[in-house]
Design a protein around this motif. Structure first.
Motif, PDB file in Angstrom:
ATOM      1  N   LYS A  35       0.824  -1.208   0.000  1.00  0.00           N
ATOM      2  CA  LYS A  35       0.000   0.000   0.000  1.00  0.00           C
ATOM      3  C   LYS A  35       0.858   1.258   0.000  1.00  0.00           C
ATOM      4  CE  LYS A  35      -3.486   2.454   2.738  1.00  0.00           C
ATOM      5  NZ  LYS A  35      -4.294   2.433   3.992  1.00  0.00           N
ATOM      6  N   GLU A  36       1.958   1.234   0.751  1.00  0.00           N
ATOM      7  CA  GLU A  36       2.805   2.419   0.882  1.00  0.00           C
ATOM      8  C   GLU A  36       4.061   2.350   0.018  1.00  0.00           C
ATOM      9  OE1 GLU A  36       1.729   4.919   2.323  1.00  0.00           O
ATOM     10  OE2 GLU A  36       0.122   4.141   3.596  1.00  0.00           O
ATOM     11  N   ASP A  55      13.700  -0.216   0.358  1.00  0.00           N
ATOM     12  CA  ASP A  55      13.171   0.509  -0.801  1.00  0.00           C
ATOM     13  C   ASP A  55      11.983   1.321  -0.295  1.00  0.00           C
ATOM     14  OD1 ASP A  55      11.921   1.442  -3.060  1.00  0.00           O
ATOM     15  OD2 ASP A  55      12.072  -0.428  -4.181  1.00  0.00           O
ATOM     16  N   PHE A  56      12.216   2.613  -0.092  1.00  0.00           N
ATOM     17  CA  PHE A  56      11.170   3.493   0.415  1.00  0.00           C
ATOM     18  C   PHE A  56      10.666   4.370  -0.716  1.00  0.00           C
ATOM     19  CE2 PHE A  56       9.875   7.596   2.337  1.00  0.00           C
ATOM     20  CZ  PHE A  56       8.826   7.145   3.117  1.00  0.00           C
ATOM     21  N   LYS A  57       9.556   3.955  -1.283  1.00  0.00           N
ATOM     22  CA  LYS A  57       8.890   4.714  -2.338  1.00  0.00           C
ATOM     23  C   LYS A  57       9.829   5.036  -3.495  1.00  0.00           C
ATOM     24  CE  LYS A  57       5.669   6.768   0.993  1.00  0.00           C
ATOM     25  NZ  LYS A  57       4.465   6.026   0.601  1.00  0.00           N
ATOM     26  N   GLY A  58      10.705   4.065  -3.828  1.00  0.00           N
ATOM     27  CA  GLY A  58      11.580   4.218  -4.980  1.00  0.00           C
ATOM     28  C   GLY A  58      12.999   4.625  -4.664  1.00  0.00           C
ATOM     29  N   LYS A  77       8.390  -6.527  10.702  1.00  0.00           N
ATOM     30  CA  LYS A  77       7.114  -5.834  10.510  1.00  0.00           C
ATOM     31  C   LYS A  77       7.374  -4.395  10.090  1.00  0.00           C
ATOM     32  CE  LYS A  77       5.971  -7.265  14.620  1.00  0.00           C
ATOM     33  NZ  LYS A  77       5.309  -7.487  15.928  1.00  0.00           N
ATOM     34  N   ILE A  78       6.541  -3.920   9.182  1.00  0.00           N
ATOM     35  CA  ILE A  78       6.646  -2.554   8.677  1.00  0.00           C
ATOM     36  C   ILE A  78       5.387  -1.793   9.077  1.00  0.00           C
ATOM     37  CG2 ILE A  78       6.786  -1.099   6.622  1.00  0.00           C
ATOM     38  CD1 ILE A  78       8.232  -3.399   5.210  1.00  0.00           C
ATOM     39  N   PHE A  79       5.580  -0.672   9.776  1.00  0.00           N
ATOM     40  CA  PHE A  79       4.473   0.220  10.118  1.00  0.00           C
ATOM     41  C   PHE A  79       4.738   1.578   9.469  1.00  0.00           C
ATOM     42  CE2 PHE A  79       5.210  -2.676  13.658  1.00  0.00           C
ATOM     43  CZ  PHE A  79       3.955  -3.204  13.913  1.00  0.00           C
ATOM     44  N   TYR A  80       3.692   2.204   8.995  1.00  0.00           N
ATOM     45  CA  TYR A  80       3.815   3.552   8.431  1.00  0.00           C
ATOM     46  C   TYR A  80       2.701   4.387   9.044  1.00  0.00           C
ATOM     47  CZ  TYR A  80       5.023   7.053   4.885  1.00  0.00           C
ATOM     48  OH  TYR A  80       5.437   8.196   4.239  1.00  0.00           O
ATOM     49  N   LYS A  81       2.999   4.964  10.210  1.00  0.00           N
ATOM     50  CA  LYS A  81       1.997   5.651  11.019  1.00  0.00           C
ATOM     51  C   LYS A  81       2.581   6.947  11.576  1.00  0.00           C
ATOM     52  CE  LYS A  81      -1.097   2.208  11.026  1.00  0.00           C
ATOM     53  NZ  LYS A  81      -2.479   2.347  10.521  1.00  0.00           N
ATOM     54  N   HIS A 112      12.052   9.248  10.517  1.00  0.00           N
ATOM     55  CA  HIS A 112      11.209  10.378  10.165  1.00  0.00           C
ATOM     56  C   HIS A 112      11.284  10.583   8.656  1.00  0.00           C
ATOM     57  CE1 HIS A 112      11.145  12.431  14.400  1.00  0.00           C
ATOM     58  NE2 HIS A 112      10.589  11.233  14.385  1.00  0.00           N
ATOM     59  N   THR A 113      10.169  10.973   8.078  1.00  0.00           N
ATOM     60  CA  THR A 113      10.113  11.205   6.633  1.00  0.00           C
ATOM     61  C   THR A 113      10.194  12.703   6.381  1.00  0.00           C
ATOM     62  OG1 THR A 113       7.697  11.163   6.740  1.00  0.00           O
ATOM     63  CG2 THR A 113       8.799   9.102   6.198  1.00  0.00           C
ATOM     64  N   ILE A 114      11.285  13.121   5.779  1.00  0.00           N
ATOM     65  CA  ILE A 114      11.521  14.531   5.490  1.00  0.00           C
ATOM     66  C   ILE A 114      11.737  14.685   3.993  1.00  0.00           C
ATOM     67  CG2 ILE A 114      13.008  16.526   5.946  1.00  0.00           C
ATOM     68  CD1 ILE A 114      13.735  15.192   8.622  1.00  0.00           C
ATOM     69  N   ASP A 115      10.888  15.488   3.352  1.00  0.00           N
ATOM     70  CA  ASP A 115      10.965  15.674   1.897  1.00  0.00           C
ATOM     71  C   ASP A 115      10.972  14.328   1.174  1.00  0.00           C
ATOM     72  OD1 ASP A 115      11.077  18.452   2.221  1.00  0.00           O
ATOM     73  OD2 ASP A 115      13.256  18.414   2.443  1.00  0.00           O
ATOM     74  N   ASN A 116      10.123  13.426   1.660  1.00  0.00           N
ATOM     75  CA  ASN A 116       9.970  12.087   1.082  1.00  0.00           C
ATOM     76  C   ASN A 116      11.238  11.241   1.196  1.00  0.00           C
ATOM     77  OD1 ASN A 116       7.851  10.526   0.107  1.00  0.00           O
ATOM     78  ND2 ASN A 116       8.680  10.532  -1.975  1.00  0.00           N
ATOM     79  N   GLY A 117      12.149  11.637   2.102  1.00  0.00           N
ATOM     80  CA  GLY A 117      13.336  10.840   2.395  1.00  0.00           C
ATOM     81  C   GLY A 117      13.284  10.356   3.834  1.00  0.00           C
ATOM     82  N   LEU A 118      14.267   9.551   4.230  1.00  0.00           N
ATOM     83  CA  LEU A 118      14.268   8.942   5.557  1.00  0.00           C
ATOM     84  C   LEU A 118      15.443   9.420   6.400  1.00  0.00           C
ATOM     85  CD1 LEU A 118      13.454   5.196   4.720  1.00  0.00           C
ATOM     86  CD2 LEU A 118      11.864   6.991   5.437  1.00  0.00           C
ATOM     87  N   THR A 119      15.160   9.725   7.661  1.00  0.00           N
ATOM     88  CA  THR A 119      16.192  10.043   8.644  1.00  0.00           C
ATOM     89  C   THR A 119      15.925   9.211   9.889  1.00  0.00           C
ATOM     90  OG1 THR A 119      16.392  12.323   7.837  1.00  0.00           O
ATOM     91  CG2 THR A 119      17.249  11.851  10.043  1.00  0.00           C
ATOM     92  N   GLU A 120      16.888   8.351  10.271  1.00  0.00           N
ATOM     93  CA  GLU A 120      16.669   7.479  11.426  1.00  0.00           C
ATOM     94  C   GLU A 120      16.822   8.258  12.725  1.00  0.00           C
ATOM     95  OE1 GLU A 120      18.793   3.798  11.327  1.00  0.00           O
ATOM     96  OE2 GLU A 120      17.611   2.946  12.978  1.00  0.00           O
ATOM     97  N   VAL A 121      15.949   7.938  13.686  1.00  0.00           N
ATOM     98  CA  VAL A 121      15.899   8.624  14.973  1.00  0.00           C
ATOM     99  C   VAL A 121      16.152   7.602  16.081  1.00  0.00           C
ATOM    100  CG1 VAL A 121      14.503  10.081  16.485  1.00  0.00           C
ATOM    101  CG2 VAL A 121      14.206  10.228  14.006  1.00  0.00           C
ATOM    102  N   ILE A 122      16.864   8.005  17.117  1.00  0.00           N
ATOM    103  CA  ILE A 122      17.196   7.110  18.227  1.00  0.00           C
ATOM    104  C   ILE A 122      15.945   6.762  19.027  1.00  0.00           C
ATOM    105  CG2 ILE A 122      18.448   6.944  20.426  1.00  0.00           C
ATOM    106  CD1 ILE A 122      20.587   8.747  19.176  1.00  0.00           C
ATOM    107  N   VAL A 123      15.834   5.485  19.400  1.00  0.00           N
ATOM    108  CA  VAL A 123      14.791   5.014  20.313  1.00  0.00           C
ATOM    109  C   VAL A 123      15.482   4.522  21.579  1.00  0.00           C
ATOM    110  CG1 VAL A 123      12.901   3.389  20.675  1.00  0.00           C
ATOM    111  CG2 VAL A 123      13.322   4.319  18.380  1.00  0.00           C
TER     112      VAL A 123
END
Length: 236
Positions: A35-36, A55-58, A77-81, A112-123
């Protein structure tokens, strides 16, 4: 001339997007959210998936140091929320790094999705959260868990554990299970009192985004499975 250059650039972008969305040679599809348009690829090596690619949206992102079990039962598991209430979806991936009788170990990665790109954040590590905020005590009859100003007691006599088989204190870390429930990132960490008793209840941590990382918002201990969000009634 300008129109020719624009055509060439557009053509190259289409090719790049098509390649990114296709299968990656030497890699297996480990998990997918059709779906995403998000796919996770991995290489099977020595019984584990390693050397992941997202592969995140290409667009392709490489995570060479991730690893996960290969059993379909424990597939990533992949969540997009939207888990931080910023009106944008975050990408959350959970990987199972170990399982067995009374054991389930997962890692979580949040982007985090910034300008349709990915930036990993610490948990923040759930065990670090527990060691900083939870005090425990164990006797032959009772387990006691104190979380900040809350106190929980569990009668352990029904388990009929011989004193020599009882741990010195409640142990945490054999079960670390992440979920996204109702747009909240949560982790379940079980408390164990002996090798034969896998759990006397779960510490449930709900995360929030604060100071540029995901930290504990609430910490609770739940011993009644019917009150535990990881077992129902609703998973989003």
């Amino acid at each position: 001339m300008k129109s020719s250059i624009s055509f060439i650039i557009g053509f190259l972008l289409i090719i790049n997007s098509t390649i990114a969305g296709a299968e990656i040679e030497g890699y297996e599809v480990v998990s997918r959210n059709n779906k995403e348009n998000i796919t996770l690829y991995g290489k099977k090596m020595n019984g584990l998936y390693r050397g992941f690619k997202i592969d995140f949206k290409g667009s392709i992102y490489t995570r060479p140091f991730w690893n996960s079990e290969t059993s379909p039962t424990y597939a990533p598991k992949i969540f997009y929320k939207d888990i931080n209430k910023d009106q944008k979806e975050e990408l959350i991936m959970t990987l199972t790094t170990g399982h067995g009788t009374g054991v389930l170990l997962e890692d979580v990665h949040v982007f985090h999705t910034i300008d349709n790109g990915l930036t990993e954040v610490i948990v923040d590590n759930p065990l670090a959260i527990i060691y900083k905020n939870v005090k425990t005590k164990l006797s032959n009859a009772e387990a006691e868990i104190c979380i900040r100003d809350k106190e929980y007691k569990v009668d352990i006599t029904p388990f009929e554990i011989r004193p020599e088989n009882l741990f010195n204190d409640i142990g945490f870390g054999s079960i670390i299970d992440y979920e996204v429930i109702n747009n909240k990132l949560m982790v379940r960490v079980s408390g164990q009192i002996s090798p034969a008793v896998s759990s006397i209840g779960d510490i449930i941590i709900i995360y929030e985004y604060r100071n540029k990382m995901y930290q504990a918002k609430t910490i609770d201990f739940i011993k009644n499975i019917n009150e535990n969000p990881f077992y129902g009634p609703v998973k989003d």
